[in-house]
Design a protein around this motif. Structure first.
Motif, short mmCIF file in Angstrom:
data_model
loop_
_atom_site.label_atom_id
_atom_site.label_comp_id
_atom_site.label_asym_id
_atom_site.label_seq_id
_atom_site.Cartn_x
_atom_site.Cartn_y
_atom_site.Cartn_z
N GLY B 43 46.30 10.99 -52.49
CA GLY B 43 45.14 10.65 -52.19
C GLY B 43 44.69 9.08 -52.31
N THR B 44 45.14 8.54 -53.54
CA THR B 44 44.63 7.38 -53.71
C THR B 44 45.79 6.13 -53.40
OG1 THR B 44 44.90 7.68 -55.79
CG2 THR B 44 42.90 7.83 -55.15
N GLY B 46 48.16 6.34 -51.28
CA GLY B 46 48.67 5.88 -49.86
C GLY B 46 49.97 6.07 -49.59
N ALA B 52 46.77 2.76 -44.74
CA ALA B 52 45.82 3.11 -45.72
C ALA B 52 44.72 2.21 -45.53
CB ALA B 52 46.45 3.24 -47.03
N SER B 53 44.89 1.07 -45.07
CA SER B 53 43.92 0.22 -45.17
C SER B 53 42.58 0.48 -44.24
CB SER B 53 44.05 -1.28 -44.68
OG SER B 53 44.09 -1.19 -43.24
N PRO B 54 41.37 0.19 -44.99
CA PRO B 54 40.21 0.60 -44.13
C PRO B 54 40.15 -0.06 -42.78
CG PRO B 54 39.78 -0.74 -45.92
CD PRO B 54 41.03 -0.41 -46.00
N ILE B 275 36.62 7.23 -51.27
CA ILE B 275 36.51 6.17 -49.79
C ILE B 275 38.10 5.86 -49.40
CG2 ILE B 275 36.08 3.90 -49.41
CD1 ILE B 275 33.70 3.87 -51.22
N ASN B 276 39.00 6.04 -50.10
CA ASN B 276 40.19 5.43 -49.97
C ASN B 276 40.82 6.51 -49.10
OD1 ASN B 276 40.34 2.83 -50.53
ND2 ASN B 276 41.60 3.29 -52.37
N GLU B 280 42.12 7.18 -45.23
CA GLU B 280 43.41 7.75 -44.77
C GLU B 280 43.36 8.96 -43.83
OE1 GLU B 280 44.94 8.88 -48.58
OE2 GLU B 280 44.97 6.65 -49.30
#
Lengths: 351, 448, 316
Positions: B43-44, B46, B52-54, B275-276, B280
């Motif tokens: 999850g976090t 990545g 994974a970047s927004p 949010i991350n 993803e």
């Protein structure tokens, strides 16, 4: 903040535990800090960090036979921990006043606004007449920006918006000229434009009354806006404390890095991923051994199974204290993530 | 002139929705819990998800370029790439207020959503922000057909679903899922995680024997251990429950997820994780999001375009990167000014436009521009004539007679958007002559 | 608020009409052998006699006319019992003082005592007094009036001779006698409600202690007693008063039949019981309608009272 004058409030090694069916919850685990007149001290932390329990304890509000208190909290010469109910009652609302998070539910729905303010005034000043108390209520309401105050005295809470109710709460808190104001998430339930107004109100009050303010919040934006000093709490302990700018620009504890890194900023570079803190806060029923942040900390090493003391580690900054075994150089090197302060996230951290 | 014309009698009562339809309206699960394991597997961090970047989410979004220029109203004008996944045309949701001793008469209306148009493209994230009472929550409820719009149209892939019955909606509801604010309340407390996920999986047609395996995969995808299928929602933290809610939404393999304040009940560090995760998932499944929240910073971080609402109207539709650097509508400026920046030096040095007062009552919204009662730049025209949505360069829309942060040239080049409310006047925007206040909009500090 | 009360009363009036029709239909149409005249005439009556009775009471007319006539008689006070030929209104009037004395006295007792017990139990939650009150209220709730009444009559009235054995003495005749005769019925009727109400109030107060406004009250520096009475109790009374209104109306509307019977009070409840036994349609209908009206009126009064206690309801 002068060194000669004793602080308004001095808390030393405060511990609060609640006995529950599942075991003892150590909600506050050795908290020490001071608050001086005219100073805004922010206590920052997530849910379960013990920030609210600390604030409530100062007011003598946690009740029930299952709570035990240790340590000392001296307010203006009076010891609060272990004080009698009557002593605490005299201080509550007069010496120390409190503003709560949810203005929608913090006022009694069945009484008029004016009567609720008057009730507090007359609880502490027995000689004042009801008419005098009402006059003072009008003055207070005008002072916190409630229009047509004389008329609105007769309103009930449900006839007010959230922002107006929070102003009423502040007016009430000020009614007996407290020396210390505790604001527990005072703007969390409000819209941003109203939040800005309420923060402005608090700032004004601090300047006008020279009261000390303890601001309990999870919102680092609010902290940056109004605080003079910051105390960062995690799982019942203070992990770091210091002057506002030091906390933001030279944070010493990895948890603080993580907090600073994981907030979205309105002016930040959107293309960057948020360096989130992995994992979840520990259960206070069985906290991890040693540093409470250890299971989530990517920088933890063997030494971290021992509880680090809250000590000063930065040269020439005696007011900066933190609970971390890393050396200052290591901290400076480790806290940079993509050019900003954050918690490095590599592989998942296994607890 | 706003209300009366458009109230087909059959639409007056939101409750007219048959109960079963209402149930179905909530995405198969009225819950949305999330959950992550304490240690998010993927999850976090990545790993395993390259982008994974927004920012990655923007890659697939044609939004800020061409099509956004003409997004709203109909599919026919759109380019090949650009049939919007979801479009909303002049949508209104008015709640009648009834009174009367014996017989109910309608004495007024709450203008919850009042002539709103926008479009959402495949792979895009559209943020919707505003203060409480601005209509954002009502809007999202109308979009998933939990409420029946008073008038206007909702199109999904160009097809009008505003009045579709339950049968017609069923396939669309599988493509359009919702995640709610309170993961505690939106997951059925008496069902185990396995059951919560099995229902939508079966709905998608997953054979019974594969449901458990797919459930585990889903949970792992949202960063939870797969072995929690037999546990109940209350055994998880808020963040984990929100992950379960996201997993449930993903179970039917949707194209669009409507997120109603998905992180506002969570702690900061957990917010960042969720949010991350959303970022993803968007990259991985090419999802589109409508992200509704009151927190402008969060919305700005996740969105490609941002809709700013006030009292049921669109104030501004801004590409995310311009929101902070170039707010055109004074209300957007006010919102930005009200948000403290978690950076003491920046916070101290910036000029902040703080507006006074509180939003007016949506039963009797102000005439003309709804923001004029609190606007530092309001003039006579603002009080009388509703400003149209004006389109500036880069697909940046604003409904303001006196736009901020734009040059005379930009104003001259601007055009009236066909997303403008039907009741808007003909006047184009004009810069305020007085030079003060234009760039910074220095407003008196809060005082009443 | 007015709108709410008016609407509620309209609904109740409609309900009363339906109930009266239902009662009427039950006794006129569904009689054992189908003919009320035959029933009245007795087993040995000749067809001619039955016919005579039929014509005299209007049983030969269409059913809706019969109903309307009956209602007309009821509202003009001209209704006479078929069986006993007494004027129903007079009979009800005769029973009313006993019933009202019983209901009002018991209503006040159970309201005040349960507020006292509920508050004590909440304040001493988990302690000795709370446990004793819990056990007592369990006993109260599970004690049927006829059983408790019998115990009181046997031990307190018959054996100890402290109170009279039964019957009713009008207030106007002797205040002491009135009181003496009613003490036992009041206690008998109240005890069930006290048990129930004090539990409800106890939990309501305990819940309110976690309310934010109670925390605010404490933070203002009020004493525990002020916090309890002005804030916790004050808010917890709102549901109790609503509940009380319903139960009180129900007691007036015949809920005290058992108590009246045990103590031989000759109230309206007893009249109702006797009319059921006699299949006395007219009397029963009139009791149903009059007590129904009482229920509606009391309901409206209680609504106003609750609105006074809770300003949030006063809207609209």
């Amino acid at each position: 903040m002068s060194a000669t004058e004793p602080p308004l409030l001095e808390i030393s090694d405060l511990r609060v535990a609640f006995a529950t069916e599942d075991g003892t919850v150590q909600a506050v685990d050795g908290v020490s800090f001071t608050v001086s007149r005219g100073e805004v001290v922010a206590i920052v932390g997530e849910s379960g960090s013990g920030k609210s329990v600390t604030a409530m304890t100062l007011m003598g509000l946690p009740r029930g036979s299952n709570a035990t208190f240790q340590g000392t909290a001296t307010f203006d010469g009076t010891e609060l921990v272990g004080a009698s109910d009557e002593q605490l009652r005299r201080i509550r609302g007069a010496g120390i006043a409190m503003v709560f998070q949810d203005p929608m539910s913090s006022l009694d729905p069945v009484y008029r606004i004016g009567d609720q303010i008057v009730e507090q005034i007359r609880a502490h000043e027995r000689k004042i007449s009801k008419a005098q108390a009402l006059d003072r209520a009008v003055t207070l309401m005008e002072r916190v920006g409630i229009p047509r105050a004389a008329e609105r005295l007769r309103s009930y809470p449900h006839e007010f918006s959230g922002g107006m109710r929070q102003r009423v709460m502040i007016a009430m808190a000020l009614s007996c000229s407290p020396k210390l104001l505790i604001a527990d998430e005072p703007t969390t339930a409000l819209d941003v434009t109203i939040q800005a107004q309420i923060l402005e109100e608090l700032r004004k009050l601090r300047d006008e009354t020279d009261a000390g303010v303890i601001l309990v919040t999870h919102d680092l934006g609010v902290v940056a806006d109004i605080a003079d000093r910051v105390i960062v709490m995690y799982a019942g302990r203070v992990v770091e404390q210091g002057v506002l700018d030091d906390i933001f620009y030279d944070p010493q504890h990895p948890y603080t890095w993580g907090l600073l890194g994981s907030i979205t900023r309105i002016d930040s570079d959107r293309s960057q991923r948020l360096p989130a803190i992995p994992g979840m806060p520990p259960s206070l029923l069985s906290p991890p051994k040693g540093c409470h942040f250890r299971p989530r900390c990517p920088h933890a090493f063997e030494k971290c199974v021992e509880v680090p003391p809250l000590e000063g580690h930065v040269a020439n900054r005696p007011e900066s204290l933190d609970r971390c075994w890393l050396t200052e150089d290591r901290k400076r090197a480790l806290r940079q993530v993509d050019g900003q302060v954050g918690l490095r996230s590599t592989e998942p951290v296994i607890s | 002139m706003t209300e009366h014309d458009s109230l087909p009698p059959d639409r007056r009562d939101a409750d007219s929705l048959p109960p079963d339809e209402r149930d179905a309206g909530a995405p198969p699960d009225a819950d949305a819990g999330g959950s992550g394991d304490d240690v998010p597997d993927a999850g976090t961090t990545g790993e395993g998800t390259p982008s994974a970047s927004p920012g990655g989410s923007m890659s697939g979004a044609p939004a800020e370029a061409g099509p956004a220029a003409d997004p709203g109203t109909s599919s026919e004008g759109a380019t090949a790439e650009g049939t919007p996944l979801l479009s909303v045309e002049h949508l209104r949701m008015l709640f009648p207020i009834k009174a009367g001793l014996l017989v109910d008469r309608q004495v007024g209306q709450v203008h919850a959503v009042d002539d709103v148009s926008f479009a959402l493209y495949e792979g895009e994230t559209l943020g919707i922000v505003g203060e409480s009472g601005c209509g954002k929550t009502t809007l999202i409820r109308v979009l998933v057909r939990l409420l029946d719009a008073t008038s206007g149209a909702i199109r999904f892939r160009g097809r009008d679903i505003t009045r579709s019955g339950r049968r017609e909606l069923a396939p669309i509801r599988r493509e359009m899922q919702m995640v709610f604010q309170d993961p505690q309340a939106s997951l059925n407390p008496r069902k185990r995680v396995g059951q919560i996920l099995a229902t939508p999986l079966r709905l998608r047609g997953v054979p019974r024997e594969q449901v458990a395996r797919e459930s585990r995969e889903l949970l792992q995808r949202v960063g939870m251990a797969g072995d929690v299928l037999n546990r109940f929602p209350h055994e998880f933290s808020g963040g984990q429950r929100q992950r379960i809610g996201i997993a449930r939404a993903l179970a039917v393999d949707p194209r669009l997820i409507l997120l109603d304040e998905p992180v506002s009940a969570l702690d900061v560090s957990i917010q960042a994780q969720v949010i991350n995760l959303l970022d993803e998932l968007q990259d991985e499944f090419r999802l589109s999001y409508v992200f509704v929240a009151h927190d402008l910073s969060v919305v700005r971080h996740v969105s490609d375009r941002i809709v700013v609402m006030y009292l049921g109207k669109l104030m501004e539709v801004s590409p995310a990167e311009q929101l902070y650097s170039k707010p055109i509508h004074p209300y957007t400026q006010a919102l930005l000014g009200a948000i403290p920046i978690p950076d003491p030096r920046v916070n101290r040095s910036r000029q902040r436009a703080v507006i006074s007062g509180e939003p007016p009552n949506p039963i009797n919204p102000p005439s003309g521009c709804r923001f004029h009662t609190r606007c530092p730049h309001a003039t006579e025209v603002c009080r009388t004539i509703e400003p149209p949505l004006t389109e500036y360069a880069g697909g940046h829309l604003a409904a303001c007679h006196h736009p901020q942060n734009v040059t005379a040239g930009e104003v001259a080049a601007a055009t009236r958007s066909d997303q403008s409310p039907l009741s808007a006047g003909a006047e184009g925007p004009s810069l305020i002559a007085a030079g003060d206040g234009r760039e910074t909009s220095a407003t008196a500090p809060v005082q009443r | 608020m007015l709108r709410f009360v008016v609407r509620r009363m309209l609904v109740m009036v409609a309900l009363l009409i339906v109930i009266s029709m239902f009662t009427f239909a039950m006794f006129v149409l569904l009689l054992p052998n189908g003919n009320p005249a035959a029933l009245l005439a007795g087993r040995l009556a000749t067809p001619a006699e039955i016919h005579l009775i039929s014509v005299r009471y209007g049983f030969d007319k269409p059913i809706y006319i019969q109903y309307i006539d009956t209602m007309k008689n009821i509202f003009t006070g001209q209704a006479y019992s078929y069986q006993s030929s007494f004027n129903v209104l007079d009979e009800i009037r005769a029973g009313m003082p006993a019933t009202l004395s019983l209901a009002i006295g018991a209503g006040l007792i159970w309201l005040l005592v349960s507020i006292l017990f509920g508050t004590i139990a909440a304040v001493r939650a988990g302690k000795y007094a709370d446990r004793v009150l819990t056990v007592l209220s369990m006993i109260g709730v599970s004690m049927p009036p006829f059983f408790f009444g019998a115990i009181l009559i046997y031990y307190v009235a018959y054996k100890a001779n402290i109170i009279p054995i039964g019957g009713y003495v009008p207030f106007s005749q002797s205040v002491g006698g009135w009181f003496g005769h009613l003490v036992a019925p009041w206690i008998t009727l109240s005890i069930l409600f006290i048990g129930f109400y004090s539990r409800v109030l106890r939990s309501s107060i305990l819940d309110s202690i976690n309310e934010d406004y109670v925390r605010t009250a404490r933070a203002k520096g009020l004493s525990e007693r002020q916090v309890l009475i002005r804030h916790s109790l004050r808010n917890s009374l709102i549901p109790i008063i609503s509940l009380w209104g319903l139960d009180f109306a129900q007691v007036i509307g015949g809920g005290a039949i058992l108590t009246e019977t045990v103590y031989n009070l000759h109230g309206v409840g007893e009249l109702a019981r006797d009319s059921i036994g006699r299949l006395d349609t007219i009397t029963l209908m009139e009791i149903v309608i009059l007590t129904g009206i009482a229920v509606v009126v009391i309901g409206a009064i209680v609504d106003v009272l609750v609105a006074y206690l809770d300003p949030r309801i006063r809207l609209a």
